[in-house]
Every structure is written in structure tokens, then in C-alpha cells.
Design a protein around this motif. Sequence first.
Motif, PDB file in Angstrom:
ATOM      1  N   ALA A   1       0.822  -1.212   0.000  1.00 12.16           N
ATOM      2  CA  ALA A   1       0.000   0.000   0.000  1.00 12.16           C
ATOM      3  C   ALA A   1       0.857   1.264   0.000  1.00 12.16           C
ATOM      4  CB  ALA A   1      -0.938  -0.011   1.205  1.00 12.16           C
ATOM      5  N   VAL A   2       1.966   1.267   0.751  1.00 14.33           N
ATOM      6  CA  VAL A   2       2.770   2.485   0.844  1.00 14.33           C
ATOM      7  C   VAL A   2       3.451   2.804  -0.487  1.00 14.33           C
ATOM      8  CG1 VAL A   2       4.931   1.419   1.662  1.00 14.33           C
ATOM      9  CG2 VAL A   2       4.399   3.769   2.286  1.00 14.33           C
ATOM     10  N   THR A   3       3.829   1.780  -1.242  1.00 15.22           N
ATOM     11  CA  THR A   3       4.419   2.031  -2.554  1.00 15.22           C
ATOM     12  C   THR A   3       3.411   2.712  -3.473  1.00 15.22           C
ATOM     13  OG1 THR A   3       5.862   0.094  -2.313  1.00 15.22           O
ATOM     14  CG2 THR A   3       5.565   0.966  -4.532  1.00 15.22           C
TER      15      THR A   3
ATOM     16  N   ALA B   1      11.240 -17.065   1.584  1.00 13.81           N
ATOM     17  CA  ALA B   1      10.718 -16.200   0.523  1.00 13.81           C
ATOM     18  C   ALA B   1       9.353 -15.617   0.855  1.00 13.81           C
ATOM     19  CB  ALA B   1      10.623 -16.990  -0.790  1.00 13.81           C
ATOM     20  N   LEU B   2       8.819 -15.909   2.017  1.00 10.89           N
ATOM     21  CA  LEU B   2       7.465 -15.449   2.346  1.00 10.89           C
ATOM     22  C   LEU B   2       7.344 -13.931   2.274  1.00 10.89           C
ATOM     23  CD1 LEU B   2       4.585 -15.941   3.366  1.00 10.89           C
ATOM     24  CD2 LEU B   2       5.500 -15.923   5.707  1.00 10.89           C
ATOM     25  N   SER B   3       8.244 -13.215   2.955  1.00 12.54           N
ATOM     26  CA  SER B   3       8.144 -11.747   2.969  1.00 12.54           C
ATOM     27  C   SER B   3       8.393 -11.155   1.585  1.00 12.54           C
ATOM     28  CB  SER B   3       9.115 -11.153   3.993  1.00 12.54           C
ATOM     29  OG  SER B   3      10.457 -11.396   3.617  1.00 12.54           O
TER      30      SER B   3
ATOM     31  N   TYR C   1       8.420  -7.676  -2.499  1.00  6.60           N
ATOM     32  CA  TYR C   1       9.810  -7.313  -2.234  1.00  6.60           C
ATOM     33  C   TYR C   1       9.968  -5.909  -1.652  1.00  6.60           C
ATOM     34  CZ  TYR C   1      10.608 -11.501  -4.988  1.00  6.60           C
ATOM     35  OH  TYR C   1      10.581 -12.796  -5.438  1.00  6.60           O
ATOM     36  N   GLY C   2       8.878  -5.226  -1.377  1.00  2.00           N
ATOM     37  CA  GLY C   2       8.959  -3.879  -0.831  1.00  2.00           C
ATOM     38  C   GLY C   2       9.525  -3.832   0.571  1.00  2.00           C
TER      39      GLY C   2
ATOM     40  N   ASN D   1      16.244   0.265  -1.866  1.00  4.93           N
ATOM     41  CA  ASN D   1      16.267   1.263  -2.936  1.00  4.93           C
ATOM     42  C   ASN D   1      14.881   1.362  -3.566  1.00  4.93           C
ATOM     43  OD1 ASN D   1      16.541   2.429  -5.640  1.00  4.93           O
ATOM     44  ND2 ASN D   1      18.742   2.317  -5.303  1.00  4.93           N
ATOM     45  N   PHE D   2      14.254   2.534  -3.438  1.00  7.98           N
ATOM     46  CA  PHE D   2      12.877   2.703  -3.916  1.00  7.98           C
ATOM     47  C   PHE D   2      12.774   2.504  -5.423  1.00  7.98           C
ATOM     48  CE2 PHE D   2       9.032   5.470  -4.704  1.00  7.98           C
ATOM     49  CZ  PHE D   2       8.132   4.601  -4.096  1.00  7.98           C
TER      50      PHE D   2
END
Length: 413
Positions: A162-164, A229-231, A237-238, A243-244
Motif C-alpha cells: 500500500a505504501v508504494t 521467501a514469504l516476505s 519485495y517492498g 532502494n525505492f
Amino acid sequence: MLGSAGEGEARRRGQTVEAGLGGAQRVNVSFLLAELLGSKRKQKLLSIHQALTSDPVAVEALRGAAVSEGGLLTEEIRRKVWPKLLSVNVYNLPPRPGRTVCRSHKDHNQVQLDVNRSVRRFPQGMRAEQRQVLQEQLIDLVLHVLKAHPELCYYQGYHDIAVTLLLVVGERMGAALLEKLSIHHLRDFMDPTMDSTKHILNYLMPILQRESPRLHDFMLRAEVGTIFALSWLITWYGHVLTNFQHILRLYDFFLASHPLMPVYFAAVIVLHREEEVLACDCDMPSIHQLLSQIPQNLPYESLVSRALQLFQRHPHAELAKQAALQHHKSISIGSFAAFQLATSRQHPDTVLRRQQQDGAHAQDEAGAPLPTVTHSPLVKAAVWGISATLGAAALAVTQTALEWAPEFLLQLF
């Protein structure tokens, strides 16, 4: 449109030529290389513009631009293209998320805790008061979608996606994009139990087995599983990248792809680090610790290209048969064909804007329509510059440019 190896190959050739030249000659080669890359960028911008102004919108061309080298290039372009990739009408957005209503939601306290811990997801150097405003918007955005869809369950990491969206497209459009993602690409992660999430994770090992039996067997003996790999998957991958711009590049890729593409990308990360893994002790703690930490200097473009190749070489339906995964019904996978069909029937923004203006008398209290475009002398100069730079083909593309997106055209110069 740039191919998956376009700019990278141009740079490699330029570097090879430069290695055997003197100083003055190297300057000339660098200048020519910059001109070549600049021309490719302009061609890609024009291709995106042409796709967006077609009626119906050429969504396949937009997907091609999003996955090809460099992705969608700028945040301004993403604000134009991301809604089309998700079939969101930016001239018919839902009302701004209501703060009072959202505060009564059962997940409010957990969402607030997670958002309060997400300080690093905001731009460095941002003033505290600005960040606090965005964090309040983030809470409202997340709870707005959850309230609109009671069947969706919040999970920790959802706010990272959501933040992205919030940082790129703002609160109101972000709510519309997040809602579409939640009922399609992210749907399996939002079940009451982890069963559907485990199902998605289980596609990882069959890919590794097909690509590197040695690596697959080593990980199997170590009993490391796929939890490392869950997160990666549930946050796109956010949560694990710092690096944005790298995060945005992957969002371009995933928004334009099948819901399982983040799994294929996880596979190429593991395959890229194969020698590191095989150098570890063959036990779960060692390998899990290694893989759960993603290097921040990964060659993202080559990994994206390889993930696309794996997706074509190992179709998910074959992987499901191999791992007996077909017994679990994935909502994300099952709804994707209908979702793709819906995206192919969109009008361009010029048409949507006219429709919105025709119905202006019925606009709700959520706010005024998006502003109409004005024609500044600088924009006109940009259009003239396009025709001078790229010739007659550009003139055909830019016939509707002034009423569509002047800020987009200015990126050509």
C-alpha cells in the motif's frame, strides 16, 4: 519499445569499443552511446503514449513496456500506466478514504502498529510532520479496502504494498489500485488461513528442480523449505529492498504479469545465488539465514529477463501437475484470465475525461474532477521538438498530445 536486453547491450558494446580507443575517441563514443540510449528512451515514451491514446487502450503494449528493460521509466508515466494495467478508471475513483469510519475497523490497531514501524519506507530526509500525514493516509487507505471487502483478511506486509502505491499515485488513486490488486493478484494472501499462501510458495521448489536439480536436492536435504521467501512474495519485495527505484522497477514488472511472477522472480534470485547456497553448510539455519537476506546490488534487469524466460519455459500449469498443486484452488490464478480480458476493454483517458465532464452534474461530494490540461508554450515547443527529432512517425503519435498529457511529453527533452 526497448527489448529486455536493449540498453544493456548498447552499453556493453560501447564499453568494448571504448576499451581500445584514446581519450578523445572515447569521448566521441560516449556521446554517441548517450545519443543512442536517449533515442531509445524517446521511442519507448512515444510507444507508451501511442498505446495509452489508442481506443481501446493497447494494454499489451503497455505490459511490454513495463516488463522491458528500464520498466516505465518515471513516476509520472507510472501514474498514467499503472491504472490501465489494473483496469482502473482514474475519472471515476472511489471517494477519499474516510478517517472516522476506518478508525472503528477491527484491524485498526494492528494496521497502525505496522504503519508506525514502517518509517524506513518513506523517503529519507522527509520532515517528520510530512511523514506523519502520509502514515495517516496509509492507515486510511488500507482500512478503506478492508472495510469495502469484508472477505479480505489483513496480513502483516500488506501495508508495504500500500505504501508504494501511496507514494507514487496518492491516496485516492492508491485506494483504487490497492483494491484491484487485493481481489486479484494478492487475493490468496488475504485468506483467513495460510493455506493459500503456502500453496503459492509451493510453486518455488519445482522451478528450482527443473533449472538446477543439484541446488534443489541440496536445499531439500537441508530441509530449508520456502519460508525464507514469504516476505518477498507478500510484500512484492517492498519490505526487503531498500532502494525505492528497485522496488518501482519490480512493481512495473509484477503489475504487468501473472500473479505467480513474484514466485518466478524468487526462483531466479535463488538460482543467481546458487554457488553461495552450495558453499553453505547443508542445514536449515545456515541456508535460511543466507537466503532470507537479499543483496541490495542484484542485477535486476537480467533477473527480470530470466524470470520471464522461466515463466515461458515452465508454465505454472505444468508446475502444478509436477507438485500436485492442482488440488488447491487459487483465486488469484483462477481469476487472472477474466481480469486480463477486462483490461483489454478500456477507453483512453481522453474519452474517459469527456465522459466524466458530460456527467459533471452528477459528481459526488468526494471532490472535483481531475484538472483539464492547459496548452502552454513550453508544451507546444515540446511537440515541435518531437517532430524535429523523430520525424513524421512522431507527428502521427502526437496529434492528440496537447489534450492528453503535456508533462509526459516534456520528459522527451
